[in-house]
Design a protein around this motif. Structure first.
Motif: not given
Length: 75
Positions: A20-39
């Motif tokens: 969806i973000l690609a379809h909306a042409r969002i050029p830049e964003f950071e991906s953060v994986f929450i796995d293993g981060d308790d907070a």
């Protein structure tokens, strides 16, 4: 505007959100994986994927489509 997509490994909804973000042409964003981060696990848990704007602190929870992303970015 800095954007972050909070997601999990092996998450089919997260894969849909990326499409969806690609379809909306969002050029830049950071991906953060929450796995293993308790907070992050405590904050986002089953809400992922979540799109976060660091300029306003606003968050767009799943489910969303390209129209919802566009509206979120123009708030």
């Amino acid at each position: 505007m800095p954007l972050t997509l909070y997601q999990r490994d092996d998450c089919h909804l997260c894969d849909l959100a990326l499409d969806i973000l690609a379809h909306a042409r969002i050029p830049e964003f950071e991906s953060v994986f929450i796995d293993g981060d308790d907070a992050l696990e405590a904050r986002y848990g089953i809400r992922v994927p979540v799109l976060h704007r660091s300029d306003t602190g606003a968050e767009l929870d799943w489910p969303f489509d390209a129209g919802a992303v566009a509206a979120f970015l123009h708030r």
